[in-house]
Structures are given as C-alpha cells and as structure tokens.
Design an enzyme around this catalytic site. Structure first.
Site, PDB file in Angstrom:
ATOM      1  N   VAL A   1       0.995  -1.283   0.310  1.00 40.80           N
ATOM      2  CA  VAL A   1      -0.059  -0.139   0.104  1.00 40.80           C
ATOM      3  C   VAL A   1       0.964   1.321  -0.375  1.00 40.80           C
ATOM      4  O   VAL A   1       0.352   2.359  -0.576  1.00 40.80           O
ATOM      5  CB  VAL A   1      -1.265  -0.134   1.220  1.00 40.80           C
ATOM      6  CG1 VAL A   1      -1.578  -0.555   1.133  1.00 40.80           C
ATOM      7  CG2 VAL A   1      -0.150   0.078   2.406  1.00 40.80           C
TER       8      VAL A   1
ATOM      9  N   ASN B   1      -6.700  -1.577   5.529  1.00 40.76           N
ATOM     10  CA  ASN B   1      -6.322  -1.978   7.172  1.00 40.76           C
ATOM     11  C   ASN B   1      -5.263  -2.163   7.608  1.00 40.76           C
ATOM     12  O   ASN B   1      -4.486  -2.311   8.452  1.00 40.76           O
ATOM     13  CB  ASN B   1      -7.589  -2.960   7.117  1.00 40.76           C
ATOM     14  CG  ASN B   1      -7.168  -4.357   8.143  1.00 40.76           C
ATOM     15  OD1 ASN B   1      -7.333  -3.881   9.114  1.00 40.76           O
ATOM     16  ND2 ASN B   1      -6.291  -5.552   7.717  1.00 40.76           N
TER      17      ASN B   1
ATOM     18  N   LYS C   1      -2.325   7.754  12.760  1.00 39.70           N
ATOM     19  CA  LYS C   1      -3.628   7.147  12.791  1.00 39.70           C
ATOM     20  C   LYS C   1      -4.893   8.343  12.720  1.00 39.70           C
ATOM     21  O   LYS C   1      -5.661   8.129  12.529  1.00 39.70           O
ATOM     22  CB  LYS C   1      -3.453   6.092  14.200  1.00 39.70           C
ATOM     23  CG  LYS C   1      -3.457   4.585  13.639  1.00 39.70           C
ATOM     24  CD  LYS C   1      -3.985   3.913  12.414  1.00 39.70           C
ATOM     25  CE  LYS C   1      -3.341   2.734  12.714  1.00 39.70           C
ATOM     26  NZ  LYS C   1      -4.171   1.820  12.182  1.00 39.70           N
TER      27      LYS C   1
ATOM     28  N   TYR D   1       3.222   5.764  15.104  1.00 33.13           N
ATOM     29  CA  TYR D   1       1.642   5.404  15.244  1.00 33.13           C
ATOM     30  C   TYR D   1       0.958   6.140  15.157  1.00 33.13           C
ATOM     31  O   TYR D   1      -0.594   5.699  14.225  1.00 33.13           O
ATOM     32  CB  TYR D   1       1.577   3.870  15.558  1.00 33.13           C
ATOM     33  CG  TYR D   1       0.460   2.574  15.426  1.00 33.13           C
ATOM     34  CD1 TYR D   1       0.760   1.946  14.141  1.00 33.13           C
ATOM     35  CD2 TYR D   1       0.029   3.036  16.048  1.00 33.13           C
ATOM     36  CE1 TYR D   1      -0.793   0.798  13.880  1.00 33.13           C
ATOM     37  CE2 TYR D   1      -1.295   2.350  16.841  1.00 33.13           C
ATOM     38  CZ  TYR D   1      -1.990   0.765  14.947  1.00 33.13           C
ATOM     39  OH  TYR D   1      -2.630   0.154  15.071  1.00 33.13           O
TER      40      TYR D   1
HETATM   41  N1  LIG Z   1      -4.091  -5.230  16.916  1.00 31.65           N
HETATM   42  C1  LIG Z   1      -4.720  -4.066  17.413  1.00 31.65           C
HETATM   43  O1  LIG Z   1      -4.430  -3.963  18.284  1.00 31.65           O
HETATM   44  C2  LIG Z   1      -5.207  -2.989  16.763  1.00 31.65           C
HETATM   45  C3  LIG Z   1      -5.843  -1.621  17.467  1.00 31.65           C
HETATM   46  C4  LIG Z   1      -6.258  -0.659  17.308  1.00 31.65           C
HETATM   47  C5  LIG Z   1      -5.862  -0.426  15.244  1.00 31.65           C
HETATM   48  N2  LIG Z   1      -5.115  -1.940  14.605  1.00 31.65           N
HETATM   49  C6  LIG Z   1      -5.003  -1.605  12.896  1.00 31.65           C
HETATM   50  O2  LIG Z   1      -5.540  -2.838  12.409  1.00 31.65           O
HETATM   51  C7  LIG Z   1      -5.105  -3.600  11.264  1.00 31.65           C
HETATM   52  C8  LIG Z   1      -4.547  -4.610  11.036  1.00 31.65           C
HETATM   53  O3  LIG Z   1      -3.835  -4.523  11.964  1.00 31.65           O
HETATM   54  P1  LIG Z   1      -3.644  -6.484  12.893  1.00 31.65           P
HETATM   55  O4  LIG Z   1      -3.910  -6.018  13.934  1.00 31.65           O
HETATM   56  O5  LIG Z   1      -4.391  -7.332  12.155  1.00 31.65           O
HETATM   57  O6  LIG Z   1      -2.166  -6.943  12.165  1.00 31.65           O
HETATM   58  P2  LIG Z   1      -1.273  -7.323  11.830  1.00 31.65           P
HETATM   59  O7  LIG Z   1       0.179  -7.158  11.807  1.00 31.65           O
HETATM   60  O8  LIG Z   1      -1.839  -9.119  12.382  1.00 31.65           O
HETATM   61  O9  LIG Z   1      -1.410  -8.007  10.055  1.00 31.65           O
HETATM   62  C9  LIG Z   1      -1.516  -6.862   9.987  1.00 31.65           C
HETATM   63  C10 LIG Z   1      -0.863  -6.747   8.046  1.00 31.65           C
HETATM   64  O10 LIG Z   1      -0.713  -5.642   6.826  1.00 31.65           O
HETATM   65  C11 LIG Z   1       0.145  -6.380   6.129  1.00 31.65           C
HETATM   66  N3  LIG Z   1       1.404  -5.342   5.997  1.00 31.65           N
HETATM   67  C12 LIG Z   1       1.870  -4.659   6.189  1.00 31.65           C
HETATM   68  N4  LIG Z   1       2.566  -4.017   6.130  1.00 31.65           N
HETATM   69  C13 LIG Z   1       2.146  -3.606   4.477  1.00 31.65           C
HETATM   70  C14 LIG Z   1       2.263  -3.354   3.392  1.00 31.65           C
HETATM   71  N5  LIG Z   1       2.489  -2.103   3.204  1.00 31.65           N
HETATM   72  N6  LIG Z   1       1.046  -3.027   2.113  1.00 31.65           N
HETATM   73  C15 LIG Z   1       0.269  -4.069   2.726  1.00 31.65           C
HETATM   74  N7  LIG Z   1       0.233  -4.923   3.689  1.00 31.65           N
HETATM   75  C16 LIG Z   1       0.617  -4.672   4.755  1.00 31.65           C
HETATM   76  C17 LIG Z   1       0.517  -7.705   6.845  1.00 31.65           C
HETATM   77  O11 LIG Z   1       1.481  -8.064   5.920  1.00 31.65           O
HETATM   78  C18 LIG Z   1      -0.605  -8.200   7.298  1.00 31.65           C
HETATM   79  O12 LIG Z   1      -0.770  -9.145   6.532  1.00 31.65           O
HETATM   80  C19 LIG Z   1      -3.726  -2.285  10.952  1.00 31.65           C
HETATM   81  O13 LIG Z   1      -3.876  -0.810  10.580  1.00 31.65           O
HETATM   82  C20 LIG Z   1      -3.598  -1.916  12.311  1.00 31.65           C
HETATM   83  O14 LIG Z   1      -2.940  -0.449  12.650  1.00 31.65           O
HETATM   84  C21 LIG Z   1      -5.107  -2.867  15.197  1.00 31.65           C
END
Ligand SMILES: NC(=O)c1ccc[n+]([C@@H]2O[C@H](COP(=O)([O-])OP(=O)(O)OC[C@H]3O[C@@H](n4cnc5c(N)ncnc54)[C@H](O)[C@@H]3O)[C@@H](O)[C@H]2O)c1
Length: 256
Positions: free
Chosen positions: A63, A89, A158, A154
């Site tokens: 992305v 995402n 966000k 981060y």
């Molecule tokens: N897990 C949490 O506590 C939490 C809380 C708030 C927000 N989020 C947000 O939710 C979203 C998903 O997080 P998650 O917890 O599933 O994380 P995760 O690390 O389990 O999954 C993230 C995914 O994004 C992919 N990714 C990383 N860099 C990328 C790139 N440059 N292009 C395309 N794909 C890429 C990775 O390969 C992975 O499959 C993120 O934006 C994260 O910031 C997560």
C-alpha cells in the site's frame, strides 16, 4: 426466519488481509455475501485466505506504492466489474520513544499507515463513485484520540487517518460514498503479540496482558472489529459520515 445477507454481491477490497483484523474482515464480508479482493504485501498469505472464501480473489499489493494500489483497484474492477467497498486496513507499528525513533522508522510507519490510506482513498473513490456509491472504512486506532507511550509515530499516522476520513467524507458525500473509520484499542493479533515484550521491557512492566486486563477489561477480538466493519459497509449506518467508531472497552473515555 433468516435475514438476507447484509453484503450480498457487494465487491470489497480489504488490504492487509492475509492475517489479523484484515483477514477477519474479509471472512465476515464473505459470510455476508460479498466478493472480496483479499490483498496484502504477503501475496502468498493473501492467496491462502482467498482460497478459503467463496468468490474471493487474492491480490498482492504494497500500500506504500501508488502504482500497486492503482493496480489493485483495477484488478477488482476488471474481475468483478465494479467496486463498492474499500477497507484500508494494512498497518505496522514501531515500538520506541520518539527520541529513539529514527527518521527511517518514522517513514516506515507513516508510509504504510497514513500514505497507504491516502492512496487507497485516492484510487478507490473514483471506482466506487462509478458504481453509484459505497463505503470506505479505514482501520485507524484509538491512538488517534489518546496517546500511548512508545508508539508515537503510529499514533500520529492514525490521527492523520482520522483527518483523512473526515475530509474524504465531506468531499465524497455528494457521490454517495460514506467514509467512516474504526478505532480499536488493543486486539490480540500478531501486531500486538510481536511487540508485547518490547512494551514490557521499555515500560518496565512485568506483564503487558495484566495491564490490558486492568485498562481495557480484556483484549478485543478480531471478530468484534469485523462485525462493526460489516455494519458500516451494509448501509445501515446511513447517517454516519466522517465518524470514528471506537472499540476499546471504555479505556479512552475513563481515568481509572
Ligand atoms: N491489533 C490491534 O490491537 C490494533 C488496534 C488498533 C488498530 N489496529 C490496526 O488494524 C490494522 C490491522 O492490524 P492487525 O492487528 O491485524 O495487524 P497484523 O500485523 O496482524 O496484520 C497486518 C497485515 O498488514 C500487512 N501489511 C504490512 N505492511 C503492508 C504493506 N506495506 N502493504 C500491504 N500490506 C501490508 C501484513 O502483511 C499483515 O498481513 C492495522 O492498520 C492496525 O494498525 C490494530
């Protein structure tokens, strides 16, 4: 009497969908009748998820790269003939105090989490407009509203995602595109488990999970995020636009 699927025949792209929240959202969308483009920088992981979902296809996409995001949208439109829903995402985190964060680390976090969302909006919106309207649902974070030590880059990204959500909502409203963000607190995905030890070490706390239990009550689940993403994509939140839907067990609105 069973109700009709909420997303029957809708076409959705979910980025970062090889695992974690993106995978859960892709699965929930498919369960509600959507055809999903399962996208990730991890193309093999995306293929694995897509193979288990009816009607889904996989697309590798970083992305951070404009041409790849443009190609991702073109893949959805050429395969399915339209695009209704975009869920930016994909996200990464770096755990360090601001003064110990290098410029390269800052750029890595902001390019995936903020530039990536801009690019998804930039290239998906015209396709969704061409389909007669739809939904963009960025996955932001509750850190857009409340600071969290050690993840300043981060959180800044966000907060930027929340601002993009508001601007896009206003600019796209006349075209029947709703833009609403989801702001989760800690959900127990790899993003969190892979950094747990760093939080414990750098904050000098013996048990990160105990802090989560005290502050949030528990970890949220990927399914809880996915169900909100279904609701927002379903059109049932018809008067919500430019909003940030917080999923945090109450932590960001309480002192103790
Ligand atoms: N897990 C949490 O506590 C939490 C809380 C708030 C927000 N989020 C947000 O939710 C979203 C998903 O997080 P998650 O917890 O599933 O994380 P995760 O690390 O389990 O999954 C993230 C995914 O994004 C992919 N990714 C990383 N860099 C990328 C790139 N440059 N292009 C395309 N794909 C890429 C990775 O390969 C992975 O499959 C993120 O934006 C994260 O910031 C997560």
């Amino acid at each position: 009497m069973s109700s009709a699927p909420l997303l029957q025949d809708k076409i959705a792209i979910v980025t970062g969908a090889a695992r974690g929240l993106g995978e859960a959202i892709a699965r929930a969308y498919a369960a509600e009748g959507a055809k999903v483009v399962v996208s990730d920088i991890d193309a093999a992981g995306a293929r694995q998820v897509a193979a288990s979902l009816p009607g889904a296809i996989a697309a590798g996409c970083d992305v951070r790269v404009p041409e790849q995001v443009e190609a991702l949208v073109n893949t959805a439109v050429s395969h399915y003939g339209r695009l209704d829903i975009m869920v930016p995402n994909a996200g990464v985190a770096h755990v360090a105090p601001l003064v110990a964060t290098s410029y390269e680390q800052w750029r890595e976090v902001t390019s995936v989490n903020l530039d990536g969302v801009f690019l998804c909006i930039r290239y998906a919106a015209p396709a969704i407009i061409a389909a007669g309207g739809g939904h963009i649902i960025p996955i932001a974070s509750v850190t857009a509203k409340a600071a969290c030590a050690l993840i300043g880059s981060y959180a800044a990204a966000k907060a930027g995602v929340m601002s993009l959500t508001q601007t896009a909502a206003i600019e796209l409203r006349a075209h029947k595109v709703q833009v609403n963000a989801i702001l989760p607190a800690f959900i127990e995905t790899e993003l969190v488990t892979s950094h747990r030890a760093e939080f414990e070490q750098q904050l000098n706390i013996p048990d990160f999970n105990a802090v989560i239990a005290q502050r949030q009550g528990r970890y949220g689940t990927a399914q809880e995020v996915a169900q909100l993403a279904v609701f927002l994509a379903s059109g049932r939140a018809s008067f919500s636009n430019g909003s940030g839907f917080v999923l945090d067990g109450g932590v960001s609105s309480s002192l103790l």
